[in-house]
Write a protein that holds these residues in place. Sequence first.
Motif, PDB file in Angstrom:
ATOM      1  N   PHE A 267       3.254  77.942  17.016  1.00 23.57           N
ATOM      2  CA  PHE A 267       2.110  77.204  16.493  1.00 23.57           C
ATOM      3  C   PHE A 267       2.306  76.623  15.100  1.00 23.57           C
ATOM      4  CE2 PHE A 267       0.133  80.086  19.656  1.00 23.57           C
ATOM      5  CZ  PHE A 267      -0.336  79.108  20.512  1.00 23.57           C
ATOM      6  N   ASP A 268       3.356  77.026  14.391  1.00 19.34           N
ATOM      7  CA  ASP A 268       3.588  76.501  13.057  1.00 19.34           C
ATOM      8  C   ASP A 268       4.599  75.363  13.038  1.00 19.34           C
ATOM      9  OD1 ASP A 268       1.834  78.318  12.156  1.00 19.34           O
ATOM     10  OD2 ASP A 268       3.257  79.546  11.024  1.00 19.34           O
ATOM     11  N   ARG A 269       4.980  74.867  14.210  1.00 13.80           N
ATOM     12  CA  ARG A 269       5.958  73.780  14.256  1.00 13.80           C
ATOM     13  C   ARG A 269       5.371  72.499  13.676  1.00 13.80           C
ATOM     14  NH1 ARG A 269       8.071  74.836  20.392  1.00 13.80           N
ATOM     15  NH2 ARG A 269       9.471  76.544  19.933  1.00 13.80           N
ATOM     16  N   SER A 270       6.204  71.728  13.036  1.00 10.42           N
ATOM     17  CA  SER A 270       5.744  70.436  12.516  1.00 10.42           C
ATOM     18  C   SER A 270       5.631  69.456  13.663  1.00 10.42           C
ATOM     19  CB  SER A 270       6.749  69.912  11.488  1.00 10.42           C
ATOM     20  OG  SER A 270       7.954  69.519  12.120  1.00 10.42           O
ATOM     21  N   SER A 271       5.106  68.280  13.374  1.00  6.05           N
ATOM     22  CA  SER A 271       4.912  67.259  14.404  1.00  6.05           C
ATOM     23  C   SER A 271       6.165  66.407  14.602  1.00  6.05           C
ATOM     24  CB  SER A 271       3.725  66.355  14.041  1.00  6.05           C
ATOM     25  OG  SER A 271       3.963  65.722  12.787  1.00  6.05           O
ATOM     26  N   ASP A 272       7.246  66.730  13.859  1.00  5.82           N
ATOM     27  CA  ASP A 272       8.480  65.962  13.993  1.00  5.82           C
ATOM     28  C   ASP A 272       9.021  66.072  15.416  1.00  5.82           C
ATOM     29  OD1 ASP A 272       9.720  66.861  10.698  1.00  5.82           O
ATOM     30  OD2 ASP A 272       8.311  65.299  11.352  1.00  5.82           O
ATOM     31  N   LEU A 273       9.795  65.074  15.797  1.00  2.00           N
ATOM     32  CA  LEU A 273      10.427  65.097  17.118  1.00  2.00           C
ATOM     33  C   LEU A 273      11.418  66.254  17.196  1.00  2.00           C
ATOM     34  CD1 LEU A 273      11.044  61.290  17.556  1.00  2.00           C
ATOM     35  CD2 LEU A 273       9.695  62.697  19.089  1.00  2.00           C
ATOM     36  N   PRO A 274      11.605  66.832  18.384  1.00  2.76           N
ATOM     37  CA  PRO A 274      12.567  67.926  18.522  1.00  2.76           C
ATOM     38  C   PRO A 274      13.993  67.454  18.280  1.00  2.76           C
ATOM     39  CG  PRO A 274      11.731  67.245  20.664  1.00  2.76           C
ATOM     40  CD  PRO A 274      10.895  66.547  19.638  1.00  2.76           C
ATOM     41  N   SER A 275      14.846  68.392  17.963  1.00  2.00           N
ATOM     42  CA  SER A 275      16.254  68.102  17.732  1.00  2.00           C
ATOM     43  C   SER A 275      17.056  68.336  19.008  1.00  2.00           C
ATOM     44  CB  SER A 275      16.802  68.995  16.616  1.00  2.00           C
ATOM     45  OG  SER A 275      16.105  68.771  15.407  1.00  2.00           O
ATOM     46  N   ALA A 276      18.108  67.571  19.167  1.00  2.00           N
ATOM     47  CA  ALA A 276      18.986  67.729  20.332  1.00  2.00           C
ATOM     48  C   ALA A 276      19.571  69.132  20.360  1.00  2.00           C
ATOM     49  CB  ALA A 276      20.106  66.697  20.279  1.00  2.00           C
ATOM     50  N   ASN A 277      19.530  69.749  21.524  1.00  2.00           N
ATOM     51  CA  ASN A 277      20.029  71.123  21.640  1.00  2.00           C
ATOM     52  C   ASN A 277      21.505  71.183  22.001  1.00  2.00           C
ATOM     53  OD1 ASN A 277      20.061  70.400  24.352  1.00  2.00           O
ATOM     54  ND2 ASN A 277      19.423  72.427  25.032  1.00  2.00           N
ATOM     55  N   ASP A 278      22.154  70.014  22.088  1.00  2.00           N
ATOM     56  CA  ASP A 278      23.549  69.992  22.512  1.00  2.00           C
ATOM     57  C   ASP A 278      24.189  68.687  22.071  1.00  2.00           C
ATOM     58  OD1 ASP A 278      25.893  70.772  23.714  1.00  2.00           O
ATOM     59  OD2 ASP A 278      25.207  70.501  25.772  1.00  2.00           O
ATOM     60  N   THR A 279      25.500  68.694  22.019  1.00  2.00           N
ATOM     61  CA  THR A 279      26.254  67.451  21.846  1.00  2.00           C
ATOM     62  C   THR A 279      26.691  67.023  23.237  1.00  2.00           C
ATOM     63  OG1 THR A 279      27.007  68.134  19.659  1.00  2.00           O
ATOM     64  CG2 THR A 279      28.236  66.372  20.745  1.00  2.00           C
ATOM     65  N   SER A 280      26.120  65.943  23.704  1.00  2.00           N
ATOM     66  CA  SER A 280      26.306  65.560  25.105  1.00  2.00           C
ATOM     67  C   SER A 280      26.208  64.045  25.220  1.00  2.00           C
ATOM     68  CB  SER A 280      25.225  66.235  25.965  1.00  2.00           C
ATOM     69  OG  SER A 280      25.401  65.932  27.321  1.00  2.00           O
ATOM     70  N   VAL A 281      26.491  63.540  26.409  1.00  2.00           N
ATOM     71  CA  VAL A 281      26.422  62.095  26.622  1.00  2.00           C
ATOM     72  C   VAL A 281      25.656  61.787  27.904  1.00  2.00           C
ATOM     73  CG1 VAL A 281      28.651  62.029  27.819  1.00  2.00           C
ATOM     74  CG2 VAL A 281      27.749  59.943  26.767  1.00  2.00           C
ATOM     75  N   GLY A 282      24.747  60.825  27.811  1.00  2.00           N
ATOM     76  CA  GLY A 282      24.034  60.309  28.975  1.00  2.00           C
ATOM     77  C   GLY A 282      24.633  58.969  29.364  1.00  2.00           C
ATOM     78  N   VAL A 283      24.753  58.731  30.652  1.00  2.00           N
ATOM     79  CA  VAL A 283      25.431  57.536  31.151  1.00  2.00           C
ATOM     80  C   VAL A 283      24.579  56.861  32.219  1.00  2.00           C
ATOM     81  CG1 VAL A 283      27.527  56.673  32.268  1.00  2.00           C
ATOM     82  CG2 VAL A 283      27.661  58.643  30.749  1.00  2.00           C
ATOM     83  N   ALA A 284      24.545  55.535  32.194  1.00  2.00           N
ATOM     84  CA  ALA A 284      23.814  54.803  33.237  1.00  2.00           C
ATOM     85  C   ALA A 284      24.326  53.368  33.321  1.00  2.00           C
ATOM     86  CB  ALA A 284      22.313  54.800  32.953  1.00  2.00           C
ATOM     87  N   TYR A 285      23.991  52.721  34.409  1.00  2.00           N
ATOM     88  CA  TYR A 285      24.326  51.312  34.576  1.00  2.00           C
ATOM     89  C   TYR A 285      23.234  50.646  35.403  1.00  2.00           C
ATOM     90  CZ  TYR A 285      25.736  52.743  39.251  1.00  2.00           C
ATOM     91  OH  TYR A 285      25.734  53.257  40.518  1.00  2.00           O
ATOM     92  N   ALA A 286      23.199  49.338  35.371  1.00  2.00           N
ATOM     93  CA  ALA A 286      22.247  48.565  36.167  1.00  2.00           C
ATOM     94  C   ALA A 286      22.772  47.133  36.271  1.00  2.00           C
ATOM     95  CB  ALA A 286      20.863  48.595  35.522  1.00  2.00           C
TER      96      ALA A 286
END
Length: 400
Positions: free
Chosen positions: A147-166
Amino acid sequence: MDEKNVVVERMKQPAMDECNIEIVERKGIGHPDTLADGISEAISRALCSEYRKQFDDILHHNTDKVTIVGGSAKPEFSGGEVLEPIFILLAGRGTSKVGDRSIPVNEIAKAAAKEYLEEVMRFLNVENQVEINSRIGRGSMELREVFDRSSDLPSANDTSVGVAYAPLSETERLTLRTERILNSKKVKEKLPAVGEDVKVMAWRQGEKVDLTVAMASISSLIDDLDHYLSLKEEVADLILDYAAEITDKTVDVHVNTADDLDKGIIYQTVTGTSAEQGDDGMTGRGNRVNGLITPGRPMSPEAAAGKNPKNHVGKIYNLLAQKIANDVAELDGVREVFVRALSQIGRSINKPYLLSVRVLPESGGKMNIIGSDAKTVVNNWLSNIQDITEEVVAGKLSMY
């Protein structure tokens, strides 16, 4: 977003439709690997709902470690029975305690898995033909931390890569649609003996497409061998009819090519999935977030299903990359686009370490204009990245 971390460049490889050889695969909703994906995601959504109900937040969890161990069955014309149940192990991590409050993570997981199976598998008796064991590792946290968390966006929990194409190629659209049609309500009403375990492998060479379809049949709805063979013919004809709506290329369809009539071997199941007869499954071994397996295209190694949708970039960035790719593909002058979103653990999820957009322009497409418009698309999605979380929790985005 730091502009230097967004790189838009021209793609130099040919469009997929121009390549001579193309191979595409789709594992249908009843395939053991896809069932594992579906269960993983169902559990994650159920936990998200419970966490928000109690704490107005999505707490730490990852349920992307589901394993399906095939059972044993004896299908026969107009009947059949399951001899040994399918065993499903639910694994991963979940927050089970906050302060003095307990969350029954494993009970929620088992209920979600059961509900999912009952939803997608018409002939699988979950109570009697499936054994579910949940061993999701338990974690705890303090109420103050929630309940004491700030409103900032969460931080990435990993070093990873997302991939997509279209966009999807013609062959890719044909592969995806073939499975979806066979598992559609319309086809199930017309041909109820078609099981949910449908796997489609497409191979295109030039102007010819070869579709190999493995289709489980429901033994209790098959009267005899002639009935089974006629079902295969109906399915092949139906696929060809729908294929004609997508492509002008020559299409050959092969259904259940492992059948050996001389030995009495045909693809019959009691429940509609090969998991009943020893075929195993595991989260992440099947389709990517676009619903396909594409060895000729860039693909992420991540299992997106079951990862938490709040800060697990293995899930969020694959979906983000797909959203960006879809929108950039709609820009004037773009023929194909390939997106890579790289995270760095600890950075805010709306600040990727690198976001690479590679564009194949159409003839006459101006890269300076495309590049500017593509960066606008990227920044729009990064500014609204939590929309992806909400769509996942609402079940509006598929991982498989």
